[in-house]
Write an enzyme that holds these catalytic residues in place. Structure first.
Site, PDB file in Angstrom:
ATOM      1  CE1 TYR A 159      -3.824   2.354   1.241  1.00  0.00           C
ATOM      2  CE2 TYR A 159      -2.208   3.120   2.842  1.00  0.00           C
ATOM      3  CZ  TYR A 159      -3.426   3.267   2.200  1.00  0.00           C
ATOM      4  OH  TYR A 159      -4.241   4.328   2.528  1.00  0.00           O
ATOM      5  CE  LYS A 210     -11.254  -7.169  16.815  1.00  0.00           C
ATOM      6  NZ  LYS A 210      -9.791  -7.140  16.905  1.00  0.00           N
TER       7      LYS A 210
HETATM    8  P1  NAP Z   1     -12.891   3.329   2.196  1.00  0.00           P
HETATM    9  O1  NAP Z   1     -13.904   3.722   3.210  1.00  0.00           O
HETATM   10  O2  NAP Z   1     -12.363   1.926   2.196  1.00  0.00           O
HETATM   11  O3  NAP Z   1     -13.499   3.651   0.775  1.00  0.00           O
HETATM   12  C1  NAP Z   1     -12.804   3.291  -0.379  1.00  0.00           C
HETATM   13  C2  NAP Z   1     -13.522   3.867  -1.553  1.00  0.00           C
HETATM   14  O4  NAP Z   1     -12.814   3.479  -2.731  1.00  0.00           O
HETATM   15  C3  NAP Z   1     -14.969   3.362  -1.694  1.00  0.00           C
HETATM   16  O5  NAP Z   1     -15.795   4.396  -2.166  1.00  0.00           O
HETATM   17  C4  NAP Z   1     -14.830   2.278  -2.756  1.00  0.00           C
HETATM   18  O6  NAP Z   1     -16.010   2.097  -3.507  1.00  0.00           O
HETATM   19  C5  NAP Z   1     -13.745   2.869  -3.627  1.00  0.00           C
HETATM   20  N1  NAP Z   1     -13.068   1.838  -4.393  1.00  0.00           N
HETATM   21  C6  NAP Z   1     -12.327   0.799  -3.910  1.00  0.00           C
HETATM   22  N2  NAP Z   1     -11.899   0.028  -4.930  1.00  0.00           N
HETATM   23  C7  NAP Z   1     -12.382   0.608  -6.070  1.00  0.00           C
HETATM   24  C8  NAP Z   1     -12.278   0.280  -7.447  1.00  0.00           C
HETATM   25  N3  NAP Z   1     -11.580  -0.788  -7.873  1.00  0.00           N
HETATM   26  N4  NAP Z   1     -12.896   1.084  -8.334  1.00  0.00           N
HETATM   27  C9  NAP Z   1     -13.604   2.165  -7.924  1.00  0.00           C
HETATM   28  N5  NAP Z   1     -13.729   2.532  -6.648  1.00  0.00           N
HETATM   29  C10 NAP Z   1     -13.121   1.758  -5.729  1.00  0.00           C
HETATM   30  O7  NAP Z   1     -11.616   4.284   2.265  1.00  0.00           O
HETATM   31  P2  NAP Z   1     -11.445   5.673   3.023  1.00  0.00           P
HETATM   32  O8  NAP Z   1     -11.031   5.356   4.408  1.00  0.00           O
HETATM   33  O9  NAP Z   1     -12.598   6.549   2.760  1.00  0.00           O
HETATM   34  O10 NAP Z   1     -10.147   6.239   2.288  1.00  0.00           O
HETATM   35  C11 NAP Z   1     -10.218   7.325   1.375  1.00  0.00           C
HETATM   36  C12 NAP Z   1      -8.798   7.721   1.007  1.00  0.00           C
HETATM   37  O11 NAP Z   1      -8.114   8.124   2.190  1.00  0.00           O
HETATM   38  C13 NAP Z   1      -7.996   6.574   0.406  1.00  0.00           C
HETATM   39  O12 NAP Z   1      -7.222   7.055  -0.664  1.00  0.00           O
HETATM   40  C14 NAP Z   1      -7.109   6.128   1.545  1.00  0.00           C
HETATM   41  O13 NAP Z   1      -5.918   5.557   1.063  1.00  0.00           O
HETATM   42  C15 NAP Z   1      -6.876   7.419   2.280  1.00  0.00           C
HETATM   43  N6  NAP Z   1      -6.554   7.283   3.717  1.00  0.00           N
HETATM   44  C16 NAP Z   1      -7.408   6.622   4.538  1.00  0.00           C
HETATM   45  C17 NAP Z   1      -7.068   6.506   5.879  1.00  0.00           C
HETATM   46  C18 NAP Z   1      -7.952   5.794   6.861  1.00  0.00           C
HETATM   47  O14 NAP Z   1      -7.574   5.680   8.040  1.00  0.00           O
HETATM   48  N7  NAP Z   1      -9.132   5.319   6.486  1.00  0.00           N
HETATM   49  C19 NAP Z   1      -5.871   7.092   6.365  1.00  0.00           C
HETATM   50  C20 NAP Z   1      -5.043   7.778   5.469  1.00  0.00           C
HETATM   51  C21 NAP Z   1      -5.404   7.871   4.144  1.00  0.00           C
HETATM   52  P3  NAP Z   1     -17.123   0.995  -3.085  1.00  0.00           P
HETATM   53  O15 NAP Z   1     -17.380   1.210  -1.619  1.00  0.00           O
HETATM   54  O16 NAP Z   1     -18.261   1.291  -3.939  1.00  0.00           O
HETATM   55  O17 NAP Z   1     -16.473  -0.330  -3.345  1.00  0.00           O
HETATM   56  P1  GDP Z   2      -2.085   1.870  11.337  1.00  0.00           P
HETATM   57  O1  GDP Z   2      -2.365   3.105  12.128  1.00  0.00           O
HETATM   58  O2  GDP Z   2      -1.804   2.141   9.896  1.00  0.00           O
HETATM   59  O3  GDP Z   2      -1.031   1.026  11.972  1.00  0.00           O
HETATM   60  O4  GDP Z   2      -3.395   0.979  11.259  1.00  0.00           O
HETATM   61  P2  GDP Z   2      -4.556   0.527  12.257  1.00  0.00           P
HETATM   62  O5  GDP Z   2      -5.647   1.524  12.247  1.00  0.00           O
HETATM   63  O6  GDP Z   2      -4.886  -0.844  11.830  1.00  0.00           O
HETATM   64  O7  GDP Z   2      -3.956   0.549  13.748  1.00  0.00           O
HETATM   65  C1  GDP Z   2      -3.085  -0.470  14.152  1.00  0.00           C
HETATM   66  C2  GDP Z   2      -2.776  -0.378  15.620  1.00  0.00           C
HETATM   67  O8  GDP Z   2      -3.951  -0.632  16.409  1.00  0.00           O
HETATM   68  C3  GDP Z   2      -1.777  -1.487  16.010  1.00  0.00           C
HETATM   69  O9  GDP Z   2      -0.992  -1.040  17.108  1.00  0.00           O
HETATM   70  C4  GDP Z   2      -2.706  -2.622  16.425  1.00  0.00           C
HETATM   71  O10 GDP Z   2      -2.055  -3.559  17.279  1.00  0.00           O
HETATM   72  C5  GDP Z   2      -3.773  -1.832  17.172  1.00  0.00           C
HETATM   73  N1  GDP Z   2      -5.073  -2.542  17.258  1.00  0.00           N
HETATM   74  C6  GDP Z   2      -5.659  -2.970  18.417  1.00  0.00           C
HETATM   75  N2  GDP Z   2      -6.806  -3.598  18.150  1.00  0.00           N
HETATM   76  C7  GDP Z   2      -6.992  -3.540  16.799  1.00  0.00           C
HETATM   77  C8  GDP Z   2      -8.029  -3.983  15.932  1.00  0.00           C
HETATM   78  O11 GDP Z   2      -9.041  -4.568  16.327  1.00  0.00           O
HETATM   79  N3  GDP Z   2      -7.874  -3.723  14.601  1.00  0.00           N
HETATM   80  C9  GDP Z   2      -6.778  -3.054  14.114  1.00  0.00           C
HETATM   81  N4  GDP Z   2      -6.701  -2.800  12.809  1.00  0.00           N
HETATM   82  N5  GDP Z   2      -5.772  -2.646  14.914  1.00  0.00           N
HETATM   83  C10 GDP Z   2      -5.867  -2.875  16.237  1.00  0.00           C
END
Ligand code: NAP
Ligand code: GDP
Length: 348
Positions: A159, A210
């Protein structure tokens, strides 16, 4: 034959500057952006501009790994601006089990979206990286210019490398063609409409689910790892506002970190405690130290963000305090447990 590399020789179409296309519009960040765009008054700091049309894509409409489908969607909507959120996203344990899928799906999606944007002459494209793009061995705090200084942490190298490449692609499109593509680097995001899968979710939605089950079933609430790692969390509804600011005000190709301050790191144990409090859970809590902790910490600096927001006069923005944002997220989960489609998949 694969359609991946078959690029048409002619540009896709002319764009309309009034159309903003959001890829990943159904996800956690995309739904927060939808909530913001449709709830803020038109013409306000974080609302739509007069005459502006926002299109939120999801994967059933277009598989962005496929360039032909992506070009068709750009031909259909003719966006002038694009916010590219779509990605294969997951927590630590999902990344550790599927490095290749995280690498390839994200490489293909990013390449399709950037190339289709280029062909259709999109004026501005904002893509999304993550703090895991930073090198594992690096001096803290993380700042924007340190991204490429060494390999990322091994737990999510697939990733991370795909995401890092967006910055390289942005610079290459700018260098050769003058395209105005940039990227943002949010920390760990949480909020309403998250992915609550028990195995694959990020820590906050995973632990919310959980804790809910532990309360229902009167079983211990089991937190993975030691609880000691530290993270900076950003509420999806705050992040949505920052995306609007970046779209309107941020002029650089280089990425910008979107984060709370370094002083706002929270331990996983504090996260678990806050969820327990919001959920009203009174049973036993266990830490499963046979599970990975991942990176111990990765504190990011928001100095560039605060400086540029101040300079642009955007001083009305404030981060929602962590415990309030967490309570809103837990409440959303409890209210939507039966109906939210993504939660329906959560027992997998
Ligand atoms: P998410 O909830 O998993 O949503 C992912 C989105 O991407 C959904 O709308 C999904 O559509 C779409 N998608 C996935 N595969 C696809 C494909 N093959 N074609 C078209 N659409 C596709 O992710 P998010 O947490 O909102 O993340 C948004 C952005 O923030 C991402 O670029 C991620 O890398 C970045 N980001 C997220 C986090 C985090 O903690 N969540 C942290 C840092 C950066 P469907 O639902 O319709 O499948
Ligand atoms: P990261 O911030 O990119 O490392 O991603 P996560 O959101 O998965 O956070 C990971 C951290 O949360 C690690 O320290 C895990 O051991 C801790 N953790 C504790 N419980 C959980 C769980 O249920 N799911 C995930 N994803 N992480 C957990």
């Amino acid at each position: 034959m694969s359609t991946i590399n078959q690029l048409p020789p002619t540009p896709v179409s002319a764009t309309s500057d009034n159309v903003v296309l959001v890829t990943g519009g159904s996800g956690l960040v995309g739904s927060a952006l939808q909530h913001l765009i449709f709830s803020e008054p038109i013409g306000s700091s974080y609302g739509r501009k007069e005459g502006e049309e926002w299109v939120f894509l999801s994967s059933p409409e277009c598989d962005l790994r496929n360039i032909t489908q992506t070009q068709e969607v750009f031909r259909k909507y003719k966006p002038g601006k694009v916010i590219h959120l779509a990605a294969k996203v997951g927590g630590l344990f999902a990344n550790m089990s599927s490095q290749h899928t995280f690498l390839r799906d994200n490489l293909l999606m990013n390449d399709s979206v950037l190339q289709a944007s280029h062909e259709s002459k999109v004026n501005k494209l904002v893509s999304c990286l993550s703090t895991c793009v930073f090198p594992d061995q690096v001096t803290y705090p993380l700042t924007e210019e340190k991204i490429h200084l060494g390999p990322p942490h091994s737990s999510n190298f697939g990733y991370s490398h795909a995401k890092r490449l967006i910055d390289i692609q942005n610079h290459a499109y700018h260098d050769q063609f003058g395209d105005q593509y940039t990227s943002v680097i949010p920390t760990n995001v949480f909020g309403p409409g998250d992915n609550y899968d028990l195995k694959d979710a990020h820590v906050i939605p995973g632990l919310i689910h959980k804790c809910y089950l532990a309360k229902q079933n009167e079983t211990p609430f089991v937190v993975s790892g030691s609880g000691k790692p530290l993270r900076q969390f950003i509420y999806s509804r705050d992040l949505a506002k920052l995306f609007i600011w970046v779209l309107r005000e941020y002029k650089e190709i280089d990425p910008i970190i979107l984060s709370v301050g370094e002083e706002d790191e929270v331990s996983i144990r504090e996260v678990a405690d806050a969820i327990i409090e919001s959920m009203g859970f009174t049973g036993p809590v266990e830490y499963d130290t046979s599970k990975a902790d991942g990176q111990y910490r990765k504190p990011a600096s928001n100095a560039k963000l605060t400086r540029l927001m101040r300079e642009s006069g955007s001083e009305d923005f404030h981060f929602t305090p962590f415990k309030i944002a967490l309570k809103e997220s837990v409440d959303w989960f409890l209210e939507n447990y039966q109906s939210a489609a993504r939660i329906g998949m959560a027992g997998s």
